[in-house]
Design a protein around this motif. Structure first.
Motif, mmCIF file in Angstrom:
data_model
loop_
_atom_site.group_PDB
_atom_site.id
_atom_site.type_symbol
_atom_site.label_atom_id
_atom_site.label_comp_id
_atom_site.label_asym_id
_atom_site.label_seq_id
_atom_site.Cartn_x
_atom_site.Cartn_y
_atom_site.Cartn_z
ATOM 1 N N GLU A 53 -48.211 -96.917 -17.181
ATOM 2 C CA GLU A 53 -48.468 -95.504 -17.391
ATOM 3 C C GLU A 53 -47.357 -94.693 -16.773
ATOM 4 O O GLU A 53 -46.901 -94.989 -15.669
ATOM 5 C CB GLU A 53 -49.774 -95.102 -16.683
ATOM 6 N N CYS A 54 -46.964 -93.624 -17.466
ATOM 7 C CA CYS A 54 -45.959 -92.718 -16.931
ATOM 8 C C CYS A 54 -46.525 -92.028 -15.687
ATOM 9 O O CYS A 54 -47.640 -91.514 -15.701
ATOM 10 C CB CYS A 54 -45.603 -91.681 -17.992
ATOM 11 N N GLY A 55 -45.738 -92.048 -14.595
ATOM 12 C CA GLY A 55 -46.202 -91.438 -13.356
ATOM 13 C C GLY A 55 -46.318 -89.931 -13.427
ATOM 14 O O GLY A 55 -46.952 -89.314 -12.573
ATOM 15 N N ARG A 56 -45.702 -89.305 -14.432
ATOM 16 C CA ARG A 56 -45.767 -87.851 -14.548
ATOM 17 C C ARG A 56 -46.813 -87.387 -15.552
ATOM 18 O O ARG A 56 -47.469 -86.375 -15.345
ATOM 19 C CB ARG A 56 -44.408 -87.298 -14.978
ATOM 20 N N CYS A 57 -46.936 -88.101 -16.667
ATOM 21 C CA CYS A 57 -47.814 -87.574 -17.718
ATOM 22 C C CYS A 57 -48.901 -88.559 -18.134
ATOM 23 O O CYS A 57 -49.721 -88.234 -18.978
ATOM 24 C CB CYS A 57 -46.987 -87.166 -18.935
ATOM 25 N N LEU A 58 -48.903 -89.760 -17.553
ATOM 26 C CA LEU A 58 -49.923 -90.768 -17.820
ATOM 27 C C LEU A 58 -49.876 -91.333 -19.233
ATOM 28 O O LEU A 58 -50.785 -92.053 -19.643
ATOM 29 C CB LEU A 58 -51.342 -90.235 -17.526
ATOM 30 N N LEU A 116 -41.577 -93.925 -15.667
ATOM 31 C CA LEU A 116 -41.585 -92.742 -16.512
ATOM 32 C C LEU A 116 -41.541 -93.169 -17.970
ATOM 33 O O LEU A 116 -40.897 -94.155 -18.321
ATOM 34 C CB LEU A 116 -40.367 -91.859 -16.209
ATOM 35 N N CYS A 117 -42.228 -92.399 -18.835
ATOM 36 C CA CYS A 117 -42.208 -92.721 -20.263
ATOM 37 C C CYS A 117 -40.810 -92.482 -20.810
ATOM 38 O O CYS A 117 -40.366 -93.139 -21.732
ATOM 39 C CB CYS A 117 -43.256 -91.916 -21.016
ATOM 40 N N ARG A 118 -40.104 -91.500 -20.259
ATOM 41 C CA ARG A 118 -38.680 -91.336 -20.513
ATOM 42 C C ARG A 118 -38.089 -90.608 -19.314
ATOM 43 O O ARG A 118 -38.821 -89.930 -18.579
ATOM 44 C CB ARG A 118 -38.430 -90.570 -21.823
ATOM 45 N N ASP A 120 -36.442 -87.990 -18.709
ATOM 46 C CA ASP A 120 -36.596 -86.545 -18.532
ATOM 47 C C ASP A 120 -38.016 -86.090 -18.861
ATOM 48 O O ASP A 120 -38.225 -84.959 -19.289
ATOM 49 C CB ASP A 120 -35.574 -85.781 -19.385
ATOM 50 N N CYS A 121 -38.980 -86.964 -18.685
ATOM 51 C CA CYS A 121 -40.361 -86.573 -18.974
ATOM 52 C C CYS A 121 -40.707 -85.329 -18.158
ATOM 53 O O CYS A 121 -40.574 -85.327 -16.940
ATOM 54 C CB CYS A 121 -41.323 -87.702 -18.615
ATOM 55 N N PRO A 122 -41.132 -84.248 -18.839
ATOM 56 C CA PRO A 122 -41.420 -83.005 -18.117
ATOM 57 C C PRO A 122 -42.783 -83.014 -17.433
ATOM 58 O O PRO A 122 -43.089 -82.123 -16.650
ATOM 59 C CB PRO A 122 -41.368 -81.953 -19.219
ATOM 60 N N VAL A 130 -51.933 -79.955 -19.865
ATOM 61 C CA VAL A 130 -51.393 -80.320 -21.178
ATOM 62 C C VAL A 130 -49.927 -80.716 -21.006
ATOM 63 O O VAL A 130 -49.205 -80.154 -20.189
ATOM 64 C CB VAL A 130 -51.542 -79.132 -22.168
ATOM 65 N N HIS A 131 -49.519 -81.723 -21.793
ATOM 66 C CA HIS A 131 -48.133 -82.190 -21.714
ATOM 67 C C HIS A 131 -47.182 -81.067 -22.131
ATOM 68 O O HIS A 131 -47.420 -80.390 -23.130
ATOM 69 C CB HIS A 131 -47.951 -83.391 -22.648
ATOM 70 N N TRP A 132 -46.124 -80.874 -21.350
ATOM 71 C CA TRP A 132 -45.157 -79.803 -21.660
ATOM 72 C C TRP A 132 -44.574 -79.958 -23.058
ATOM 73 O O TRP A 132 -44.206 -78.970 -23.696
ATOM 74 C CB TRP A 132 -44.043 -79.753 -20.609
HETATM 75 ZN ZN LIG Z 1 -44.231 -89.067 -19.194
#
Ligand SMILES: [Zn+2]
Ligand SMILES: [Zn+2]
Length: 159
Positions: A53-58, A116-118, A120-122, A130-132
């Motif tokens: 899972e992305c640590g910023r956006c899951l 991170l999913c990428r 620069d994941c915001p 909500v995801h940016w």
């Molecule tokens: Zn992410």
């Protein structure tokens, strides 16, 4: 010297909190086993899929990992066996090598603690979650955020 190419199933809990190799996934071993005076030196690569899972956006992460392994497995009752600690050097158990501890160490070291999913994941808006990526560029919560209240009044007097 012997080479071993083998596909094995990943053991459970091979990874860190947010990312790891799914249990039972195919791990490809590409190893060389060299006989040395005190035991067997195992070196080579292990690769397999990782999921997390992305640590910023899951959001889910599907990736792969390749690690390099080099580990000496001492013969039972060899000098190395007698003079090293259990966790310093591996041990042959009869003719068997338990690769799992070395594999586990290498994989855990190779995985990011904050995946991170990428790059620069915001991440997610801290107000609404909500995801940016899914929000308009001018998305904000000015009306409900007290830190902005003074600023909006200022703008109003200027008008
Ligand atoms: Zn992410
Ligand atoms: Zn928001």
């Amino acid at each position: 010297m012997r080479t071993v190419e083998r596909v094995v199933q990943a053991p459970s809990d091979l990874g860190v909190e947010l990312i790891g190799v799914p249990e039972g996934a195919d791990l490809e071993l590409d190893l060389r086993m060299e006989s040395v005076s005190e035991g067997v030196l195992v070196s080579g690569t292990v690769s397999g899929p990782v999921r997390g899972e992305c640590g910023r956006c899951l959001r889910g992460i599907d990736d792969s990992v390749t690690v390099t392994i080099q580990e000496l497995y001492a013969y039972e009752n060899s000098t190395t066996d007698a003079t090293t600690e259990e966790d310093e050097v591996g041990r042959l158990q009869g003719d068997l090598i338990d690769l799992e501890p070395a594999l586990r160490d290498a994989v855990v070291l190779a995985l990011p603690t904050n995946p991170l999913c990428r790059q620069d994941c915001p991440g997610l808006c801290s107000e609404c979650g909500v995801h940016w990526d899914d929000l308009p560029a001018d998305h904000s919560h000015q009306q409900v955020d007290p830190r902005w209240a003074g600023l909006s009044q200022l703008t109003r007097t200027e008008e």
